[in-house]
Scaffold this active site. Sequence first.
Site, PDB file in Angstrom:
ATOM      1  N   ASP A   1     -32.034  25.017   2.423  1.00 11.36           N
ATOM      2  CA  ASP A   1     -33.473  25.241   2.536  1.00 11.36           C
ATOM      3  C   ASP A   1     -33.912  26.288   1.509  1.00 11.36           C
ATOM      4  OD1 ASP A   1     -36.050  25.480   3.402  1.00 11.36           O
ATOM      5  OD2 ASP A   1     -35.557  25.970   5.482  1.00 11.36           O
TER       6      ASP A   1
ATOM      7  N   HIS B   1     -37.312  27.357   1.275  1.00  9.25           N
ATOM      8  CA  HIS B   1     -38.652  27.863   1.599  1.00  9.25           C
ATOM      9  C   HIS B   1     -38.600  29.379   1.740  1.00  9.25           C
ATOM     10  CE1 HIS B   1     -38.789  23.626   2.887  1.00  9.25           C
ATOM     11  NE2 HIS B   1     -40.000  23.696   2.347  1.00  9.25           N
TER      12      HIS B   1
END
Lengths: 134, 460
Positions: free
Chosen positions: A13, A15
Amino acid sequence: MNKNIVIGVIGNDVHTIGKQLLSYAMRKEGYSVNDVGVSVSQDELINAAIETNASVIMIVSLYGHAELDCRGFRDKCIEAGIPGIKLYVGGNLVVGQQEWNDVEKRFLDMGFDRVAAPGTEISLALSWLKEDIG
Amino acid sequence: MLFIDIGSTYTKLAVADLEDMRFIATASSPTTVWDVGEGFQKALGILQKQDVPSCLMEKRYASSSAAGGLKMISIGLVPSLTVEAAKMAALGAGAKVSCTFSFKMTRHQMDELIARQPDVVLLAGGTDGGDETTIIHNARMLAESPLASPVVMAGNSKTSDDVAAIFETAGKYLRVTENVMPEMNKLNIEPVREVIREIFIERIIAAKGLDKINAYIDGIALPTPLAVLEAVKTIRDVSGQDVVTIDIGGATTDVHSVAYGLPTDSKVVLKGLPEPFAKRTVEGDLGVRHNISSIVEGTGSDVFTGLIASCGYESDESRIHETLDRWSRQTECIASGGFEKCLDSQLAFCAAKIAAGRHAGSLEQIWAPDGKLLIQYGKDLTGVRTLIGTGGPLINNEEPEKVLKGAMFEEENPFLLKPKQPRCYMDKKYALFALGLFSTVDRAAAKSLAANYLKEMEVI
């Protein structure tokens, strides 16, 4: 307990914004925040915690696969010699419409101390820190 | 101005004319270990025969590779963090890192450390305000051991008083400097590099008997690998372009890169400990005489035989083995004749290929829910435009550009971020060390010298 915190976005991930906001708020409160970045492994977070003698590891995840990424994390901490470290996790932890209480319980059972639901205010995380490490 | 490099196999001299800003003469002679002055005077004699005006040789600066290199051992806490940071700092200071230790050291490990007879030990561990117990434990182990080598402490600064007290009680030499990793993933190697340089000059030179050279010169200023790294930094300044240097030797292969090496694509995520702008790696298993077998193994012996065949020689394995065995035993052997020269070139090519591959960063491709992700570890050197070769085996090679190809990007291995289309340069006069020494004396003037020498070095 010291005020050293390790924070990172786990798994595949990338983000970063939630993590950045949290880090900013925690630094303002006087915590020493060690940001290991995005797409980090369990080992990277644990290694950083050892090197910085952290009191808390804070795991951020938005893409819905946190359960898989966090599996065995507490055991690894025990193995690495930091059994008592506080583990926080938060973000968008699972995919689909799941009952939050179930999700929270699953993470608590995995050995996490604090589990933050989607939409949790930063102020709540700060109050947890205050309670846990001062 | 006369520049001298002593302590390695050859004592090398280079004379620069500072009016013209050019190297006008070079000479070398085998280093005389019993008295380094002898080798120096022999080389000086060669220069005098070349009618080099003596007024150009009055000012003298020297570097030294400290008879076998500056051997260091670094100690840290976590292998991928402070241990790696400490290793990079030691390499950046021109040392050879023979081994590293992590976490709390055991007595057994301490015995191993002492047996390796390091010239300097670098003690790191913990970020500033981070872990304290490990570095204090390791400081005690070092202080209570029979170790006589100087120790440099560059760990958690909160523990520096305690560590200093431990060494003082034990009556041992310690220098305290700034932490190599003051914060998570932040590298701080300049202070360590400077302290190691000072210890090298104050203590190591005399300990190895190299101070006998002081009868002829004003003293040794730098370890040779550090001088070369300084030269590469100056060349980067002058050319304005990132530089990679490959230094192939009989015992080791060094790679220097002066480049930030950040991702060239905005979609690439950079991970791991950041690397120094001026980065040096030393491959102790890649020398074209002292460790031929590991070069051939690293390449794959079938592949190596294939390379020889591609030069037009029959892939006669027994002949290859016989020659390589002989070179491994008699390391001063020089290749003669077409077959041996081909073998020598391919060894250097393979050493360059492996060493540059270890130095350069790499990409890893992973699949995330929202598509493909590229993760970069280390430096992206694909955009580097200047590739410089140095070291005896490369300088004496007839086709150095072929050897340098080993250090370049490979289409079949696109995730290894080696330079894609660099211009090739050769340190033809063996003068990079001199340029580096001059850079520390007069940086502005060194730039003109570098600009002129760079033109001369270009391989066409």
